[in-house]
Structures are given as structure tokens and as C-alpha cells.
Motif scaffolding. Sequence first.
Motif, short mmCIF file in Angstrom:
data_model
loop_
_atom_site.label_atom_id
_atom_site.label_comp_id
_atom_site.label_asym_id
_atom_site.label_seq_id
_atom_site.Cartn_x
_atom_site.Cartn_y
_atom_site.Cartn_z
N ALA A 42 41.53 19.13 -14.25
CA ALA A 42 41.84 20.46 -13.72
C ALA A 42 41.12 21.55 -14.48
CB ALA A 42 43.35 20.69 -13.77
N VAL A 43 40.98 21.38 -15.80
CA VAL A 43 40.32 22.41 -16.59
C VAL A 43 38.87 22.57 -16.17
CG1 VAL A 43 39.59 20.82 -18.43
CG2 VAL A 43 39.94 23.26 -18.93
N GLY A 44 38.25 21.50 -15.66
CA GLY A 44 36.86 21.56 -15.25
C GLY A 44 36.63 22.54 -14.12
N TRP A 45 37.40 22.42 -13.05
CA TRP A 45 37.17 23.32 -11.93
C TRP A 45 37.60 24.74 -12.24
CZ3 TRP A 45 40.58 26.37 -9.39
CH2 TRP A 45 41.95 26.04 -9.39
N ALA A 50 36.02 30.33 -13.02
CA ALA A 50 35.87 31.54 -13.82
C ALA A 50 34.40 31.92 -13.98
CB ALA A 50 36.52 31.34 -15.20
N ALA A 51 33.55 30.91 -14.19
CA ALA A 51 32.12 31.17 -14.34
C ALA A 51 31.55 31.78 -13.06
CB ALA A 51 31.39 29.88 -14.69
N LEU A 52 31.98 31.26 -11.92
CA LEU A 52 31.49 31.77 -10.64
C LEU A 52 31.93 33.22 -10.43
CD1 LEU A 52 30.03 31.11 -8.00
CD2 LEU A 52 32.21 30.25 -7.09
N ALA A 53 33.18 33.52 -10.77
CA ALA A 53 33.67 34.89 -10.64
C ALA A 53 32.87 35.84 -11.52
CB ALA A 53 35.15 34.96 -11.00
N LEU A 54 32.57 35.43 -12.75
CA LEU A 54 31.80 36.26 -13.66
C LEU A 54 30.37 36.47 -13.16
CD1 LEU A 54 32.95 34.91 -17.14
CD2 LEU A 54 33.34 37.21 -16.23
N LEU A 260 19.69 37.40 -11.78
CA LEU A 260 20.29 37.65 -10.47
C LEU A 260 19.95 36.55 -9.49
CD1 LEU A 260 21.84 39.68 -8.63
CD2 LEU A 260 19.61 40.74 -8.14
N GLY A 261 18.70 36.08 -9.53
CA GLY A 261 18.28 35.03 -8.62
C GLY A 261 18.72 33.65 -9.05
N ALA A 262 18.38 33.29 -10.29
CA ALA A 262 18.66 31.93 -10.77
C ALA A 262 20.16 31.68 -10.92
CB ALA A 262 17.95 31.70 -12.11
N LEU A 263 20.88 32.66 -11.51
CA LEU A 263 22.31 32.48 -11.72
C LEU A 263 23.13 33.03 -10.54
CD1 LEU A 263 22.65 33.51 -15.48
CD2 LEU A 263 22.65 31.20 -14.51
N GLY A 264 22.91 34.31 -10.21
CA GLY A 264 23.73 34.96 -9.20
C GLY A 264 23.57 34.43 -7.81
N THR A 265 22.46 33.76 -7.53
CA THR A 265 22.24 33.21 -6.20
C THR A 265 22.16 31.68 -6.26
OG1 THR A 265 21.08 35.21 -5.51
CG2 THR A 265 20.76 33.27 -4.15
N MET A 269 25.60 29.31 -5.97
CA MET A 269 25.78 28.52 -4.75
C MET A 269 26.13 27.07 -5.09
SD MET A 269 22.88 29.84 -2.08
CE MET A 269 23.05 31.43 -1.26
N LEU A 270 25.48 26.54 -6.11
CA LEU A 270 25.76 25.16 -6.51
C LEU A 270 27.18 25.03 -7.07
CD1 LEU A 270 22.37 24.19 -8.17
CD2 LEU A 270 23.21 23.54 -5.90
N LEU A 271 27.61 26.04 -7.83
CA LEU A 271 28.98 26.03 -8.36
C LEU A 271 29.99 26.04 -7.23
CD1 LEU A 271 28.80 28.50 -11.40
CD2 LEU A 271 29.32 26.06 -11.49
N GLN A 272 29.77 26.91 -6.27
CA GLN A 272 30.72 26.98 -5.17
C GLN A 272 30.68 25.73 -4.32
OE1 GLN A 272 30.21 29.54 -1.81
NE2 GLN A 272 32.33 30.23 -1.89
N TYR A 273 29.50 25.17 -4.16
CA TYR A 273 29.35 23.91 -3.43
C TYR A 273 30.26 22.84 -4.04
CZ TYR A 273 26.88 19.76 -1.60
OH TYR A 273 26.56 18.58 -1.00
N GLY A 274 30.25 22.73 -5.37
CA GLY A 274 31.09 21.75 -6.06
C GLY A 274 32.57 22.09 -5.97
N LEU A 275 32.90 23.37 -6.07
CA LEU A 275 34.30 23.78 -6.01
C LEU A 275 34.92 23.50 -4.65
CD1 LEU A 275 34.18 27.17 -7.96
CD2 LEU A 275 35.43 25.12 -8.64
N VAL A 276 34.18 23.79 -3.59
CA VAL A 276 34.69 23.54 -2.24
C VAL A 276 34.95 22.05 -2.05
CG1 VAL A 276 34.14 23.62 0.22
CG2 VAL A 276 33.66 25.60 -1.22
N ALA A 277 34.04 21.22 -2.57
CA ALA A 277 34.19 19.78 -2.44
C ALA A 277 35.37 19.26 -3.25
CB ALA A 277 32.90 19.08 -2.88
N GLU A 278 35.63 19.90 -4.41
CA GLU A 278 36.64 19.37 -5.33
C GLU A 278 38.04 19.89 -5.05
OE1 GLU A 278 37.48 19.34 -10.15
OE2 GLU A 278 35.45 19.64 -9.39
N VAL A 279 38.18 21.19 -4.83
CA VAL A 279 39.52 21.77 -4.69
C VAL A 279 39.78 22.37 -3.31
CG1 VAL A 279 39.67 22.24 -7.14
CG2 VAL A 279 38.79 24.01 -5.63
#
Length: 333
Positions: A42-45, A50-54, A260-265, A269-279
Motif C-alpha cells: 500500500a505504501v508504494g502506490w 503523492a509524487a504525481l500530485a506534486l 515540465l516535459g520529462a516529469l510533468g508530462t 503519465m507513466l505514474l498514472q498509468y500504473g496507479l490506474v492499473a493498481e488501485v
Amino acid sequence: MTTVTPPSGTDPATGSATAPSAPASPPATPAAPPSTGRRHPAVGWRLRFAALALIWGFSFLLIKVGTEGYAPFQVTFGRLLFGTAVLAAAMAVRRERLPRGARTWAHLTVAAFFLNALPFSLFAYAELTIPSTLAGICNATSPLWGMALSLVALSEDRPTRRRVAGLGIGFLSVLTVLGAWQGFSGLDVGGTAMALLASLSYPVGWIYVRRTLAGSSSSHLSLTGAQLMLATLQLAVVTPLFTSAPSAFPVVPLLAVVALGALGTGVAMLLQYGLVAEVGPTTATMVTYFIPVIATVAGVTLLGERLGWNTPVGALIVLAGAALTQGRAGRAP
């Protein structure tokens, strides 16, 4: 921000995919990632959430810093270029192929315009004259625009008292943020209008994707990568027509564009991709509620932007209205 169900939405800050019932915003791509069946601590997601929100919350600060050294179209082009590079690398690692079919690519071209090229450019131009805090709050109106448009354009979305109330509260929130009782004094109308139009562009794109690409067999990552690539090509054509090549390359604004490009886009996207799949999409897209808060804190503390009482109050009303429009009686968006 479901491989055959109606497409998920995307977060307005990035154009990345979310869920159809997301509390916030647009379908950048028509498919959410399939569940892998693996369990994660649970701590992983939560840490990734939090990282995605930041990352997304700081996007508006990065836009502001980037435009201090480069033209808005150049900032947007750099953002898309570095974001595409990250997704291309991810596709190579996972051995994903680009979508096939001229029809799919035509639809993705339209989606790239409304979900990436247009809103990213509008936000960049808007922040020439308005604070990053105001841009972040305008971004939070996207689900309100989306609900209003979906009631007209999507037959499956029906008005309810709760949704109508949410839209009404949302309208009040915009007037509060803009200080309507003061006659909008001290407000740059052009910049604010562009930020609001950028937020409107997302749901236009979501609805288009839901109507055209919902049944695509291509993966979420493949469609997102192709969409960003097309948006990059669109800016590659437009940017030289309206800007001159930079005579200098100031380091701080350049680093802001890269981040902005490498992280913010890309990474986001990859972080959210994993979050949607996991939770699941509902939990993953709750991140949208944190974006205006983080954008406001970042703008005030790091850029020294002034904050009137009506700005945070209006932001809270925006989020309340957005939450109501996303509420379901039974299970409606």
C-alpha cells in the motif's frame, strides 16, 4: 487520466488519461491499462500518488519559469518533445507498437490538438500575464466544463439535481476567484480567458475520444505515445511560424521546460498509468483535487505571487462544485 469501454479522461495539467467517472478531467486516450493482477504494498502506490500530485501541481510553476526565457510556443514544443521522448523510451522497453490504421491516426491527430497542443499552448500564453496560482485554479474548472458539455453531447449523461447544483457552484467559484464584485479590477482578462479556454479544450477532447476511439484495440501506452508524438509534430509546424529561434538559452528556464516535459508530462503519465492499473481509476484520479492546492502553494512560496482571500476561497468552491458534478446516484459520473 478498460480496453473496450468508453475511454477514460485525462488530467488537465498533462492531458494524461483518467477514468470516465474521474473527479477531474479529460480522455487523452481511449483505453485505461488492464489490471496486471499483481499486488503491491500500500505504501508504494501512496508514495507514487503523492509524487504525481506534486509533479502536476508544480507544472504551472514550471510553465511560468519557462516562459521567462522562451516564447510560449517554444515552451509547449519543448514540453511535448521531452514528454514524447519519455513515453517512446517506455514503449521501447515494453516492446509496445504504435497504433495501426489511418482512421485511428486521424482521430488521434484531433485528440492531440484538443488535449495537448491547444491547452498546453494556451496555458503557456496565459501565464505571461497571470500568476501560476490563477492558472492552476482555472485548470480545476475543467470537470465543470466537461459536465456541462457531456450533458449536451453524450446521451448516457443525464442531468441530476446534484450535477446541476455542482455546475451552479462552479460558476459561483469562477466569479469568486475572478473577484467579480470588484469589477474584475487588477485582472488580466486576456490571460484569464486563455486559461479558462485551455480548461474547456480538455472536455472537448474527452468527448471526441469517447465517440471515436473507445473501442480501439491498441494499448493505453501506445495510444498516449502516438498522441503526444502527433502533438509534438503540430507544434513543430506552428512554432517556427510564430516565433524566432532563441538567441540565447537561459539555463533555469531551459531546465524548467525539460522538467515540465520529462516529469510533468512523460513520467506523470507513466505514474498514472500504473496507479490506474493498481488501485483503479476512481482512486487514481483523486489526485486532481490536489493540483490547484499544490500549484497555489508553489506559486506563493517559490515565485512570491500574491494571494488575495478570494483566490483560495474560490479554489475550494471550484473543487466542491467539481466533486458534486462527479457524484453518482447509483453510479453516474
